[in-house]
Design a protein around this motif. Structure first.
Motif, PDB file in Angstrom:
ATOM      1  N   ARG A 172       0.845  -1.220   0.000  1.00 59.66           N
ATOM      2  CA  ARG A 172       0.000   0.000   0.000  1.00 59.66           C
ATOM      3  C   ARG A 172       0.868   1.253   0.000  1.00 59.66           C
ATOM      4  O   ARG A 172       0.669   2.188  -0.772  1.00 59.66           O
ATOM      5  N   PHE A 173       1.862   1.245   0.877  1.00 64.04           N
ATOM      6  CA  PHE A 173       2.704   2.439   1.002  1.00 64.04           C
ATOM      7  C   PHE A 173       3.575   2.619  -0.245  1.00 64.04           C
ATOM      8  O   PHE A 173       3.805   3.739  -0.698  1.00 64.04           O
ATOM      9  N   ARG A 174       4.059   1.524  -0.807  1.00 60.84           N
ATOM     10  CA  ARG A 174       4.861   1.608  -2.031  1.00 60.84           C
ATOM     11  C   ARG A 174       4.019   2.217  -3.157  1.00 60.84           C
ATOM     12  O   ARG A 174       4.450   3.157  -3.834  1.00 60.84           O
ATOM     13  N   ALA A 175       2.774   1.744  -3.292  1.00 65.77           N
ATOM     14  CA  ALA A 175       1.898   2.264  -4.347  1.00 65.77           C
ATOM     15  C   ALA A 175       1.576   3.741  -4.111  1.00 65.77           C
ATOM     16  O   ALA A 175       1.577   4.549  -5.054  1.00 65.77           O
ATOM     17  N   ALA A 176       1.345   4.106  -2.868  1.00 64.34           N
ATOM     18  CA  ALA A 176       1.040   5.518  -2.557  1.00 64.34           C
ATOM     19  C   ALA A 176       2.241   6.404  -2.849  1.00 64.34           C
ATOM     20  O   ALA A 176       2.108   7.488  -3.437  1.00 64.34           O
ATOM     21  N   ALA A 177       3.427   5.934  -2.473  1.00 67.82           N
ATOM     22  CA  ALA A 177       4.642   6.728  -2.715  1.00 67.82           C
ATOM     23  C   ALA A 177       4.901   6.872  -4.209  1.00 67.82           C
ATOM     24  O   ALA A 177       5.247   7.950  -4.700  1.00 67.82           O
ATOM     25  N   GLN A 178       4.699   5.807  -4.948  1.00 68.49           N
ATOM     26  CA  GLN A 178       4.903   5.863  -6.407  1.00 68.49           C
ATOM     27  C   GLN A 178       3.887   6.791  -7.060  1.00 68.49           C
ATOM     28  O   GLN A 178       4.217   7.596  -7.941  1.00 68.49           O
ATOM     29  N   ALA A 179       2.647   6.743  -6.582  1.00 71.83           N
ATOM     30  CA  ALA A 179       1.605   7.627  -7.132  1.00 71.83           C
ATOM     31  C   ALA A 179       1.901   9.084  -6.809  1.00 71.83           C
ATOM     32  O   ALA A 179       1.714   9.977  -7.647  1.00 71.83           O
ATOM     33  N   ALA A 180       2.399   9.321  -5.603  1.00 70.88           N
ATOM     34  CA  ALA A 180       2.755  10.699  -5.212  1.00 70.88           C
ATOM     35  C   ALA A 180       3.887  11.226  -6.091  1.00 70.88           C
ATOM     36  O   ALA A 180       3.799  12.326  -6.649  1.00 70.88           O
ATOM     37  N   ALA A 181       4.925  10.415  -6.251  1.00 75.03           N
ATOM     38  CA  ALA A 181       6.070  10.844  -7.063  1.00 75.03           C
ATOM     39  C   ALA A 181       5.640  11.075  -8.514  1.00 75.03           C
ATOM     40  O   ALA A 181       6.079  12.019  -9.168  1.00 75.03           O
ATOM     41  N   ALA A 182       4.720  10.259  -8.979  1.00 68.24           N
ATOM     42  CA  ALA A 182       4.284  10.363 -10.382  1.00 68.24           C
ATOM     43  C   ALA A 182       3.599  11.693 -10.674  1.00 68.24           C
ATOM     44  O   ALA A 182       3.606  12.175 -11.810  1.00 68.24           O
ATOM     45  N   VAL A 183       3.007  12.308  -9.646  1.00 65.47           N
ATOM     46  CA  VAL A 183       2.346  13.605  -9.868  1.00 65.47           C
ATOM     47  C   VAL A 183       3.195  14.758  -9.342  1.00 65.47           C
ATOM     48  O   VAL A 183       2.733  15.901  -9.233  1.00 65.47           O
ATOM     49  N   GLY A 184       4.449  14.474  -8.988  1.00 70.76           N
ATOM     50  CA  GLY A 184       5.364  15.543  -8.605  1.00 70.76           C
ATOM     51  C   GLY A 184       5.365  15.900  -7.138  1.00 70.76           C
ATOM     52  O   GLY A 184       5.868  16.963  -6.747  1.00 70.76           O
ATOM     53  N   LEU A 185       4.791  15.040  -6.298  1.00 68.15           N
ATOM     54  CA  LEU A 185       4.803  15.286  -4.850  1.00 68.15           C
ATOM     55  C   LEU A 185       6.034  14.657  -4.220  1.00 68.15           C
ATOM     56  O   LEU A 185       6.398  13.516  -4.546  1.00 68.15           O
ATOM     57  N   GLY A 186       6.662  15.377  -3.295  1.00 67.55           N
ATOM     58  CA  GLY A 186       7.677  14.758  -2.452  1.00 67.55           C
ATOM     59  C   GLY A 186       6.981  13.883  -1.419  1.00 67.55           C
ATOM     60  O   GLY A 186       5.812  14.125  -1.086  1.00 67.55           O
ATOM     61  N   VAL A 187       7.696  12.862  -0.915  1.00 62.93           N
ATOM     62  CA  VAL A 187       7.102  11.913   0.026  1.00 62.93           C
ATOM     63  C   VAL A 187       7.826  11.953   1.364  1.00 62.93           C
ATOM     64  O   VAL A 187       9.025  11.683   1.439  1.00 62.93           O
ATOM     65  N   ASN A 188       7.088  12.314   2.396  1.00 61.89           N
ATOM     66  CA  ASN A 188       7.557  12.191   3.776  1.00 61.89           C
ATOM     67  C   ASN A 188       6.778  11.044   4.408  1.00 61.89           C
ATOM     68  O   ASN A 188       5.795  10.542   3.827  1.00 61.89           O
ATOM     69  N   ALA A 189       7.163  10.656   5.617  1.00 63.27           N
ATOM     70  CA  ALA A 189       6.443   9.578   6.305  1.00 63.27           C
ATOM     71  C   ALA A 189       6.601   9.748   7.804  1.00 63.27           C
ATOM     72  O   ALA A 189       7.628  10.277   8.276  1.00 63.27           O
ATOM     73  N   GLY A 190       5.592   9.302   8.544  1.00 62.02           N
ATOM     74  CA  GLY A 190       5.714   9.387   9.997  1.00 62.02           C
ATOM     75  C   GLY A 190       4.509   8.888  10.739  1.00 62.02           C
ATOM     76  O   GLY A 190       3.423   8.791  10.171  1.00 62.02           O
ATOM     77  N   HIS A 191       4.727   8.558  11.971  1.00 64.04           N
ATOM     78  CA  HIS A 191       3.807   8.114  13.043  1.00 64.04           C
ATOM     79  C   HIS A 191       4.067   6.647  13.394  1.00 64.04           C
ATOM     80  O   HIS A 191       3.885   5.749  12.580  1.00 64.04           O
ATOM     81  N   ASP A 192       4.564   6.463  14.587  1.00 64.10           N
ATOM     82  CA  ASP A 192       4.868   5.126  15.138  1.00 64.10           C
ATOM     83  C   ASP A 192       5.989   4.404  14.409  1.00 64.10           C
ATOM     84  O   ASP A 192       6.128   3.178  14.541  1.00 64.10           O
ATOM     85  N   LEU A 193       6.815   5.157  13.669  1.00 61.87           N
ATOM     86  CA  LEU A 193       8.037   4.528  13.152  1.00 61.87           C
ATOM     87  C   LEU A 193       9.008   4.352  14.319  1.00 61.87           C
ATOM     88  O   LEU A 193       8.992   5.146  15.276  1.00 61.87           O
ATOM     89  N   ASN A 194       9.850   3.327  14.223  1.00 58.62           N
ATOM     90  CA  ASN A 194      10.813   3.065  15.298  1.00 58.62           C
ATOM     91  C   ASN A 194      12.031   2.339  14.749  1.00 58.62           C
ATOM     92  O   ASN A 194      12.098   2.071  13.542  1.00 58.62           O
ATOM     93  N   ARG A 195      12.981   1.995  15.621  1.00 65.35           N
ATOM     94  CA  ARG A 195      14.220   1.392  15.141  1.00 65.35           C
ATOM     95  C   ARG A 195      13.977   0.015  14.531  1.00 65.35           C
ATOM     96  O   ARG A 195      14.762  -0.438  13.697  1.00 65.35           O
ATOM     97  N   GLU A 196      12.930  -0.665  14.930  1.00 70.72           N
ATOM     98  CA  GLU A 196      12.679  -2.014  14.406  1.00 70.72           C
ATOM     99  C   GLU A 196      12.013  -1.972  13.026  1.00 70.72           C
ATOM    100  O   GLU A 196      12.341  -2.773  12.169  1.00 70.72           O
ATOM    101  N   ASN A 197      11.062  -1.048  12.843  1.00 71.26           N
ATOM    102  CA  ASN A 197      10.281  -1.098  11.589  1.00 71.26           C
ATOM    103  C   ASN A 197      10.781  -0.133  10.515  1.00 71.26           C
ATOM    104  O   ASN A 197      10.278  -0.132   9.398  1.00 71.26           O
ATOM    105  N   LEU A 198      11.752   0.705  10.839  1.00 72.38           N
ATOM    106  CA  LEU A 198      12.159   1.783   9.915  1.00 72.38           C
ATOM    107  C   LEU A 198      12.900   1.267   8.679  1.00 72.38           C
ATOM    108  O   LEU A 198      12.612   1.670   7.549  1.00 72.38           O
ATOM    109  N   ALA A 199      13.838   0.358   8.862  1.00 72.81           N
ATOM    110  CA  ALA A 199      14.672  -0.075   7.727  1.00 72.81           C
ATOM    111  C   ALA A 199      13.832  -0.728   6.631  1.00 72.81           C
ATOM    112  O   ALA A 199      13.964  -0.386   5.446  1.00 72.81           O
TER     113      ALA A 199
END
Ligand SMILES: CC(=O)[C@@H](O)[C@H](O)COP(=O)(O)O
Ligand SMILES: NCC(=O)COP(=O)(O)O
Length: 272
Positions: free
Chosen positions: A192-219
């Motif tokens: 889901r996130f990969r598709a959203a990021a690709q769709a955002a980039a395709a229309v010229g949006l930069g992609v940020n991300a956040g909420h409940d990211l941590n050292r285990e799930n970030l990489a």
């Protein structure tokens, strides 16, 4: 001021959210832990930015913190100051006061939270929010700030976010974090996130991300979701800092990010 640590090699910036330092500070009238000192130590350790979310009820970050951090950021011209909030509530007045004081303001992140909301838990809705956002985005940009919209990972909504003039979107990553312990659900969320990021980039949006990211799930997120410009991390990072200290914690997050970046390059190289 020369940073003790360079900001690292990853193309993704780490912006440390200091809400929870302010939350602890507010439980006594002693001014400790200092939000400005936390920011200084995080920047010296290599954080590329500082994020705050001055909510209308001032449960954590207060207006005075905004101005003190803005003053600090003058000494860190290569780092970014990101202020989050609901532009229909207090955010635009806060932004105007920051600019009126001549303080740096690199990014405004519009978050559709209600005034008493427990925490951020959803993004903007289109077309319902379209017209009010268009005007507010233009006002934020007129203040010299990049405007990012807090969005659910919905690929279909990205063109609408771009159409109202946003520079970036911040993908709300709690659903990914909540799925972390279930491999099949985690994989679905990453799709889901990969598709959203690709769709955002395709229309010229930069992609940020956040909420409940941590050292285990970030990489895994950074390896699987392309082109993330910035992650803003607060709750888990400050929790880690309670155990390891700000400097070691920021360096640990930057190492995770740099290794994820190297890993994604390696997998690309392997893929030929
Ligand atoms: C928008 C978002 O997901 C977070 O940046 C937000 O700042 C969290 O707010 P609390 O720290 O008040 O939970
Ligand atoms: N925009 C996300 C942010 O700034 C911090 O969120 P969290 O890491 O505190 O959940």
């Amino acid at each position: 001021m020369t940073p003790a640590t360079s900001p690292g090699t990853s193309s993704t910036a780490l912006s440390v959210n200091l809400n929870k330092v302010a939350l602890v500070r507010n439980t006594r009238h002693l001014g400790i832990p200092s939000v400005v000192r936390a920011a200084t130590l995080c920047l010296e350790a290599g954080a590329q930015g500082i994020t705050i979310h001055p909510r209308p009820d001032e449960r954590h970050v207060r207006l005075g913190d905004v101005f003190e951090l803005g003053e600090l950021m003058r000494s860190w011209p290569d780092r970014e100051f990101n202020i989050e909030g609901n532009p229909l509530h207090n955010l635009m007045n806060v932004a105007r006061e920051v600019k009126a004081k001549g303080l740096p303001l690199h990014q405004l992140t519009f978050v559709p939270d209600s005034e008493g909301q427990f925490t951020s838990d959803h993004g903007w809705s289109f077309p319902q929010d379209e017209e009010k956002l268009r005007t507010l985005i233009a006002q934020g940009q007129a203040l010299g700030a990049r405007v990012s919209l807090f969005m659910d990972a919905d690929a279909v909504a990205m063109s609408a976010a771009r159409a109202v003039g946003a520079d970036r979107v911040e993908l709300y990553t709690e659903p990914y974090a909540a799925a972390w312990q279930q491999p099949s659900e985690r994989a679905l969320q990453l799709d889901r996130f990969r598709a959203a990021a690709q769709a955002a980039a395709a229309v010229g949006l930069g992609v940020n991300a956040g909420h409940d990211l941590n050292r285990e799930n970030l990489a895994a997120f950074l390896r699987q979701v392309p082109g993330v410009r910035e992650v803003s991390i607060g709750h888990a990072l400050i929790a880690d800092a309670l155990e390891m200290g700000y400097s070691a914690t920021v360096r640990a997050y930057r190492m995770v990010m740099d290794e994820a970046q190297a890993g994604s390059h390696a997998s690309l190289a392997e893929a030929g």
